[in-house]
Structure formats: C-alpha cells, structure tokens
Design a protein around this motif. Structure first.
Motif, PDB file in Angstrom:
ATOM      1  N   GLY A 349       0.810  -1.207   0.000  1.00 55.69           N
ATOM      2  CA  GLY A 349       0.000   0.000   0.000  1.00 55.69           C
ATOM      3  C   GLY A 349       0.841   1.254   0.000  1.00 55.69           C
ATOM      4  O   GLY A 349       2.058   1.217  -0.215  1.00 55.69           O
ATOM      5  N   TRP A 358       4.449   3.694  -3.464  1.00 55.74           N
ATOM      6  CA  TRP A 358       3.735   2.471  -3.079  1.00 55.74           C
ATOM      7  C   TRP A 358       4.738   1.393  -2.689  1.00 55.74           C
ATOM      8  O   TRP A 358       5.754   1.203  -3.373  1.00 55.74           O
ATOM      9  CB  TRP A 358       2.875   1.979  -4.234  1.00 55.74           C
ATOM     10  CG  TRP A 358       1.930   3.033  -4.736  1.00 55.74           C
ATOM     11  CD1 TRP A 358       2.208   4.027  -5.640  1.00 55.74           C
ATOM     12  CD2 TRP A 358       0.574   3.223  -4.339  1.00 55.74           C
ATOM     13  NE1 TRP A 358       1.099   4.817  -5.846  1.00 55.74           N
ATOM     14  CE2 TRP A 358       0.080   4.354  -5.055  1.00 55.74           C
ATOM     15  CE3 TRP A 358      -0.281   2.557  -3.473  1.00 55.74           C
ATOM     16  CZ2 TRP A 358      -1.223   4.815  -4.923  1.00 55.74           C
ATOM     17  CZ3 TRP A 358      -1.575   3.008  -3.332  1.00 55.74           C
ATOM     18  CH2 TRP A 358      -2.042   4.124  -4.048  1.00 55.74           C
ATOM     19  N   LEU A 377      -2.949  -4.377  -5.788  1.00 61.19           N
ATOM     20  CA  LEU A 377      -2.232  -3.107  -5.704  1.00 61.19           C
ATOM     21  C   LEU A 377      -2.519  -2.258  -6.937  1.00 61.19           C
ATOM     22  O   LEU A 377      -2.668  -1.029  -6.836  1.00 61.19           O
ATOM     23  CB  LEU A 377      -0.730  -3.339  -5.544  1.00 61.19           C
ATOM     24  CG  LEU A 377       0.118  -2.074  -5.368  1.00 61.19           C
ATOM     25  CD1 LEU A 377      -0.327  -1.279  -4.141  1.00 61.19           C
ATOM     26  CD2 LEU A 377       1.594  -2.417  -5.268  1.00 61.19           C
ATOM     27  N   MET A 380      -5.680  -0.474  -6.350  1.00 57.95           N
ATOM     28  CA  MET A 380      -5.507   0.664  -5.448  1.00 57.95           C
ATOM     29  C   MET A 380      -4.920   1.859  -6.182  1.00 57.95           C
ATOM     30  O   MET A 380      -5.350   3.003  -5.989  1.00 57.95           O
ATOM     31  CB  MET A 380      -4.607   0.276  -4.273  1.00 57.95           C
ATOM     32  CG  MET A 380      -5.207  -0.770  -3.348  1.00 57.95           C
ATOM     33  SD  MET A 380      -4.017  -1.402  -2.134  1.00 57.95           S
ATOM     34  CE  MET A 380      -3.838   0.049  -1.088  1.00 57.95           C
ATOM     35  N   ASP A 394      -1.554  -2.909   5.264  1.00 59.51           N
ATOM     36  CA  ASP A 394      -1.036  -1.561   5.056  1.00 59.51           C
ATOM     37  C   ASP A 394       0.333  -1.388   5.712  1.00 59.51           C
ATOM     38  O   ASP A 394       0.538  -1.814   6.854  1.00 59.51           O
ATOM     39  CB  ASP A 394      -2.018  -0.531   5.631  1.00 59.51           C
ATOM     40  CG  ASP A 394      -1.706   0.869   5.145  1.00 59.51           C
ATOM     41  OD1 ASP A 394      -0.777   1.492   5.699  1.00 59.51           O
ATOM     42  OD2 ASP A 394      -2.375   1.336   4.217  1.00 59.51           O
TER      43      ASP A 394
END
Length: 829
Positions: A349, A358, A377, A380, A394
């Motif tokens: 994350g 990231w 991912l 995201m 996270d």
C-alpha cells in the motif's frame, strides 16, 4: 531508457513483475520495471515455489487465491509454461487442537471460495500409502494448488508485461528518490560486474515517474533509508534440503500421480516430490534474521551455509512421517534469505508520509502472493481502492516507535510461528513488554494477562496471579473465558475499569480546522463541549477511519480513533490537511496519543465511584444528566488529577472515558481503585469489552468497518449527514447498499463461540460472513456481527453459521439488542 513514465516499479522478482503486468493490464501505459541485477536474482530464485492457500487473513486468502487462478492462465497468454504442478496440498494434523485450527481456517476459505476437502487418516493412507497415518487426527486437502517454478512464473509474467507495453530494464539500481511536487525524480545508477560482484558504475540517469512502486525484497531496509521511512521488512534464513531419489517413491510414481505438497504442521515442515526424491522445508526455532542494515554488495544470488543441526528434529520427523525417506541421501541444500514482517503478512500500500509512493515489501510467501498483490495493488493505484479491504496489509500498521531490533526479533518469531498453532486468542511473547502505560506494573500485579496492539501491552483480561495465558488458549472457549464473563457481568451489573490508553488521539486546531473537519468527515460537527461519532471516507466512498470528535472550542477539536491504527490514521489525516489547508486556512494537528492516558469506567455504579473523588462545589450533581449529559465532554478534577472526561461508553452502560495526563496515571489508578472498592469495582480487559460492544451493535474499525464497505452498508446512516458535502460522498452514494451489517444471536456448539470469520447461510446458500463474534452475558449465548445480503437483514431472519464443520442456528436481531433505547446509558443520578 524512458525518462518520463507513468509508473516505475523497482524490483524484478515475482512480486515486481506481477505489479508491472497488472498495472499495464489495468490500462496504464509507460510502465517501466527496473532490476538491479537479473530478473529472479533475489529470493525468487531459491524459493521452493509452493502455493499454499491456507491463511487466516481474509485479505491474504483473496490474494493467494487470485495468484493460484492467475498462474494457470499465463501459458495461454504468453506461450510460456510457468511450471505449475497442480498436485494439491495436504495439511495433516496430529492433534484435535490442530483440527480445530483447520476448521476455523476453513471458514475463511469458505467465504473466499477456496475449495477444500476433509480427509481421515484412513483415506490418506489409502490414497498415499507411503505416508504414515496412525498418529494423525485427520487433514484438510486443497485440490487446486500445488507448486510452481518461481523463475518460470516470473519470466512468464515478465513476458506478459512486455506484451502489454511494459519496458523492463536490468542492471539499474535506484539510488535516490526526490519528490518534485507532482512526480518522483529517481536517480538510477548502471550496475556492472567486477570480480564476481555487482558494483555501481559512473553512469547515471534520472527517471521522472508519476508513481513509484518498490518491490525490493531483501533490499527493503536500503529502500526505506533512501525514502526516509521505517520498515519492518527484514529477511530471515530459510533452509530446505533435497534428497536423492527414494526407490519406493520412484516405484510408486510408475503407476500413480504425484503426491500433494505434504504439510505436517505439528512437526513444523512441508515436503514435496522433486525428481524422484523429496524436498524438506522446515520452519525451525533459531533461524536468524539477516541483513538488518542492508544487503552486502557481495551478496547476489547467493546462499548461506546450511545448518543441519538446527533442523535435525524436523528431518527426523520427516523420516517418521515418510518412512521410505530414511535410507536416501541428501542431494542438495539451500539456505537463503526470505523477507518477513512481525505478523508474517506483507506490506502492501501507500508509503507513510509520501505521495504516489507504493510499497510491496516483506513477502515471506512471495511466490504465492505475487499474482494477487499485483492485481489488488494495481486496483488501489488505478481505481483508488481495491475491491477487498487491504488495511490489514497496510505498511503503516507499524508506527514510528518500531526499531530495527524489534523488527528483527519479531520476524524471527514470525518465522518460527509459521506452523505453531494459530489460536485466535494468541499473543506472541517476543519483544514484550515494549510500549506500556504507567499502570502496567500495577495491572500485572493484579493478574492482568496482556495482549499487544500497535506495540502497546494492554490487559486482555484479569486472572489469578500465576495463571498461564499460553496454556489457556483454545479454538473454543479457552481457560480465560470464565474471567472475561465475570468482567462483562461486572460492567452490566456493577462497575468496571478498563485501560484504554492505547487509543489514538489527535488534536486539530486553527482557523481552517472547522471547515476541514466538516469536509473530511461524514457527520455534523458537534457543538462546543459535545461529541459526535463520525467517519472519514476513502475517495472510493468506503470507510477509511472512525473518529470520536470532541469539540473543545470554536476551532479546536480532539479526535479519538482506534489504538491499532495510529500511524495509519495519522498519515491519512496529515495528507488530507496538507491538501486542503490552502483552501480552508491554517490547520494545526498534533499526535497526542502518548501524552494522554485513558481509563474507561462503566456500569450502573460508575457514577457513585466518581462522586466520591470528584472535586466540585456540588459533587452530588456534578455528574448528573443536567450538568454532564450523555455525549458531552467536561474538564473535571478527580482528586489532584485534571481529567478531560467524555460521557460515552463503548460497553453500552453508564460511563465515562477519563483522559488524563500520562504522568498522573498511577495516581489516578490508585485513586479510582480505592474509590471502587466499596462498590465491588472490577478491572476489565479488552475481551469482555469486545463482547459488550457487540451486544450494543457497536461497529469496530478493522472488523465491521473498513475499506470494502460504506457507512451506509454498515447500517450507520445516523452518522452520515447527507445535507452537507464531504469527501467521498458521491462515490459512497454511487455504491448503494450491496450488503448490510447485522447483529445475530447464535445457538452454537457447547463450549465454543464464533471468532468473527465464519460463513453465514440461508438454507443451502452462503449469504455472508461474520466479522466479529463472542459471547453475550446479557443473552447467555453466542453473539456475532457480520454482513449479509440486504434482503436478509430484517429482524427475525433465520440464518445458519458455520462452526466446526456444522451449521448452527442464528437469528438477526434488532440493532443494539441490549438496551436498544439506550436508557441505561442515560440513567440519571
């Protein structure tokens, strides 16, 4: 090389190549993947390539399942065979407790659509006669997984990435990261071979990237230093051995298929076939952490010396389980670094404090997780959120208090615990106590049994001095259960005191504070001296954080959120303030978590306890509804201690949170303990509190509340003010209500309660899952909370819950089944 890209992925192992592939598949062009050496030259090359679906984590199970399904599709897309042997995975159990573990795990598998079968010892022996089974209780079998060639699957993903437009550059090392306001400038150095080592040359370039992803494996500590952050990702030695061909196995294979990957969890090893012999991979005690401060330049695709003495016990147990292996010799051995984190789950994350940076680090099961990590991912990064709640992975679940020593020792413990029973009430001992409230010693002297959350040791329950918490653990009602029942009853019938010091606390003030918080949260802001429960949303409209907001002045607020998520909440809050301050005006924010201790006093007699120590002109009325109403906050004095008191109770009884200067905690503890004696006040831990909040249907962040559901789906419309504009509002409304949070009373098996991960059924159809579970002292039966289809959320709906393979009766009850009118919270006096 391209010098301006949409995304730069740093690290060419299985995880990095999967991320690059999935970013391109999600529609991003100009994706570049860098590798400092050769693809697969990190831990990927010496990984055993196992693909175990078994995992207690909901998010990680989804990740692993995606990987297993995805790898089976790669050959059709790329023409490269990833070497996937779908032989299945047989996880054996020597004890009833281990079978209990498998049955609890199976509920997670069930809710994630992971197929499995139960097998008896006789069925195992009939199917695989080389396996000794007379001392087994049974096994769980996954028919759809197996093992894969790590290098082949990485190369297949790399080819798939190239086919989708990804550029892959080898022999470039990232040496500096600089944020330019809207993108990253990454300085790269060309690496060259010199004397067998890989060393930097004088050739450098700068790549400008809108997003950067680090998947640097064993080099995670170096990456963190370059970024100016901390990470607990540190490798631990993992060794496995390969035997010479086993004649009995060779003979067996003439007419039979391969054995599944065999796991004897009680013996702490996995075994699989390898060219007529066996691979043994143990998870032994004493495996050391390595590279705490970085990987030496001389270490490339290298290994450590084998330590056979360390794995002698596991080797002998393999011979016991597979007697034919006793006469075969050792053919090869591997002892290489595998990255770990303190809880064994990867870090996936946004990086703390950084924009568009990231992390995908700390993979102890990197091959299994690579495919799914790339998929989720990429969601995201491209869409703003993944379809599953990724909060449990996270990177910010470890705060700035975390040190290298802590991470190294906890990672060694996590390695050792791979096959140790994963009790839901498990508390691991390494590096404890570390973060303690001042009253820790007093609580320990009174029999507190502590759990750890965000590094804090806090009481889970209180037992007689000398009680052994480790021996009390169970997948059913453990030895601690009776003490938690007594504590819960004390709050329902009398008064209890809970240490809630670990709560996350922030102070937000300044000319822009009110406008910012009104935009940042879903509920109306409270008036001065009052409090509100509210939520901060993700950009995708789901729940990001739960806050209790106390308004101290016109532009001054005190925010309280979950203790497990301090760095996680802080990062989101700080970044949002930085974005909106130019629009709203100056906003000050301070993390005051370690400045203020918190005691929660609750129960029908709590007012009487406080009356005896409050310093006020009229102590008899100081805590009355008129002077101190429910959902209000006041500064009071208890003896010589100044207290910011909040009239709220997570247990659903009359009560107050007493926020006090940390340095005065012992004084206040002694004062309250003495004042509580005449009223039979009991010290209460987190487990009883968790049961009590379920009786009130109070949702908890990380269980009912998360990034995969909105506050409306959590059935909390009273905390969402749709008359105002707030962050994530339109996205939340666009989602609608896909599922609904409900509370259920459960007639479960004798001596057991749900843990909060069990599947829910209506007839033969699976319709949802529990997110919390426990025991209700008010109703004398099990209780749980969870999500079901909206059409099944009506009060009185009859459902079933899966526990220990069986389906048990459950009924949807009204929200807050205990005291739904909140009369006991508002009781006057």
């Amino acid at each position: 090389m391209q010098t301006h890209v949409k995304a730069l992925v740093v690290g060419g192992g299985a995880v990095g190549t999967s991320i690059a592939y999935h970013l391109a598949k999600a529609g991003w062009s100009d994706v570049v993947l860098l590798e400092r050496d050769e693809l697969t030259s990190g831990s990927t090359w010496h990984a055993a390539g196992l693909l175990p679906l078994f995992n207690m984590s909901f998010a990680t199970t989804h990740i692993h399942k995606y990987s297993v399904d995805f790898y089976k599709s790669l050959e059709a897309e790329t023409g490269l065979n990833a070497g996937f042997a779908v032989v299945g995975n047989l996880r054996m159990a020597q004890t009833k407790a281990r079978m209990d573990e498998y049955m609890l795990y199976a509920t997670t598998a069930e809710t994630c659509d992971v197929p499995f079968e139960w097998m008896t010892p006789a069925q195992i022996k009939d199917r695989w006669p080389l396996v000794r089974t007379e001392d087994l209780e049974g096994a769980i079998f996954h028919p759809t997984d197996g093992y894969i060639n790590p290098a082949d699957v990485t190369m297949a993903m790399a080819k798939g990435a190239r086919q989708r437009g990804v550029t892959i550059e080898r022999r470039w090392q990232a040496d500096a990261y600089e944020w330019q306001g809207d993108h990253w400038a990454v300085t790269l150095t060309k690496m060259v071979e010199k004397g067998g080592n890989l060393v930097p040359s004088e050739e450098q370039i700068v790549v400008h990237a809108e997003h950067v992803v680090t998947a640097t494996g064993n080099h995670a500590q170096r990456t963190a230093r370059l970024l100016g952050i901390k990470t607990p990702a540190i490798p631990v030695e993992h060794q496995f051995i390969v035997t010479e061909p086993d004649p009995m196995l060779v003979d067996w294979r003439k007419t039979n298929e391969q054995h599944p990957v065999l796991r004897d969890a009680d013996a702490k090893w996995y075994v699989r076939e390898e060219r007529g012999g066996w691979i043994l991979g143990p998870y032994e005690r004493g495996a050391p952490a390595r590279f705490e401060y970085g990987v030496p330049d001389s270490f490339r695709a290298d290994l450590f010396p084998l330590d056979l003495d360390r794995i002698e016990e596991e080797y002998m147990s393999m011979i016991h389980r597979i007697p034919s292996s006793e006469t075969v010799g050792l053919k090869d051995d591997f002892n290489g670094p595998i990255c770990y984190t303190p809880d064994g789950n990867p870090l996936v994350g946004p990086a703390p404090g950084l924009r568009n940076m990231w992390l995908a680090e700390g993979f102890s099961f990197g091959i299994t997780a690579a495919g799914g990590t790339g998929y989720y991912l990429a969601q995201m990064m491209v869409e703003g959120e993944a379809e599953i709640d990724m909060a449990s992975l996270d990177p910010k679940r470890y705060g700035s208090w975390m040190t290298t020593e802590y991470a190294a020792r906890k990672n060694e413990e996590a390695y050792e615990h791979v096959f140790i029973l994963h009790h839901p009430d498990e508390e691991r001992p390494a590096c404890r106590p570390l973060r303690t409230s001042p009253a820790y010693d007093r609580q320990a002297a009174r029999g507190a049994q502590f759990g750890q959350v965000n590094g804090w040791d806090r009481p889970n329950y209180y037992a007689p001095v000398g009680f052994n918490d480790h021996d009390s653990r169970s997948f059913r009602r453990g030895g601690w259960w009776q003490y938690a029942v007594e504590e819960a009853k004390a709050i329902r019938e009398g008064v209890g005191l809970i240490d809630a010091t670990a709560f996350t606390k922030h102070r937000v003030s300044g000319p822009g504070a009110t406008a910012f918080l009104d935009w940042f949260t879903t509920n109306k802001l409270p008036k001065i001296g009052r409090i509100n429960l509210t939520y901060a949303l993700t950009a995708a409209g789901t729940t990001r954080t739960e806050y209790t907001i106390v308004r101290l002045a016109e532009d001054e607020y005190y925010l309280v959120s979950a203790g497990a998520w301090t760095a996680y909440d802080q990062d989101y809050l700080f970044k949002a303030i930085a974005d909106k301050e130019p629009e709203f005006g100056r906003i000050n924010v301070e993390d005051v978590t370690t400045k203020w201790g918190v005691f929660a006093i609750a129960g029908p007699k709590s007012r009487e306890v406080l009356k005896s120590v409050i310093k006020d002109a009229d102590p008899e009325t100081a805590l009355s509804n008129k002077r101190f109403p429910w959902l209000s906050a006041r500064q009071i004095e208890l003896g010589m201690c100044p207290v910011n008191a909040i009239r709220v109770a997570y247990t659903g009884e009359l009560g107050w949170e007493l926020h006090h200067p940390m340095e005065m905690q012992n004084y206040l503890f002694d004062l309250l303990e003495k004042a509580g004696e005449p009223h039979g006040m009991k010290l209460v831990g987190a487990r009883a509190q968790n049961w009590l909040r379920q009786e009130k249907s109070y949702r908890a962040f990380g269980t009912e509340l998360g990034r995969d559901a909105t506050p409306l789906e959590a059935d909390l419309p009273r905390f969402v003010d749709l008359s105002k504009d707030f962050h994530g509002k339109e996205a939340m409304q666009a989602i609608g209500v896909r599922s609904t949070c409900v509370t259920l009373l459960i007639d479960g098996p004798e001596g057991a309660d749900p843990w909060g991960r069990e599947a829910l059924y209506a007839g033969d159809s699976r319709v949802g899952r529990l997110t919390s579970g426990g025991y209700s002292v008010a109703f004398g039966k099990s209780i749980g909370m969870g999500y079901v289809r909206p059409d099944l959320a009506a009060v009185g709906t009859k459902l079933k819950v899966r526990m220990f393979k069986e389906l048990w009766d459950a009924e949807v009850v009204e929200d807050s089944p205990y005291d739904p009118a909140n009369a006991r919270i508002r009781i006057d006096g």
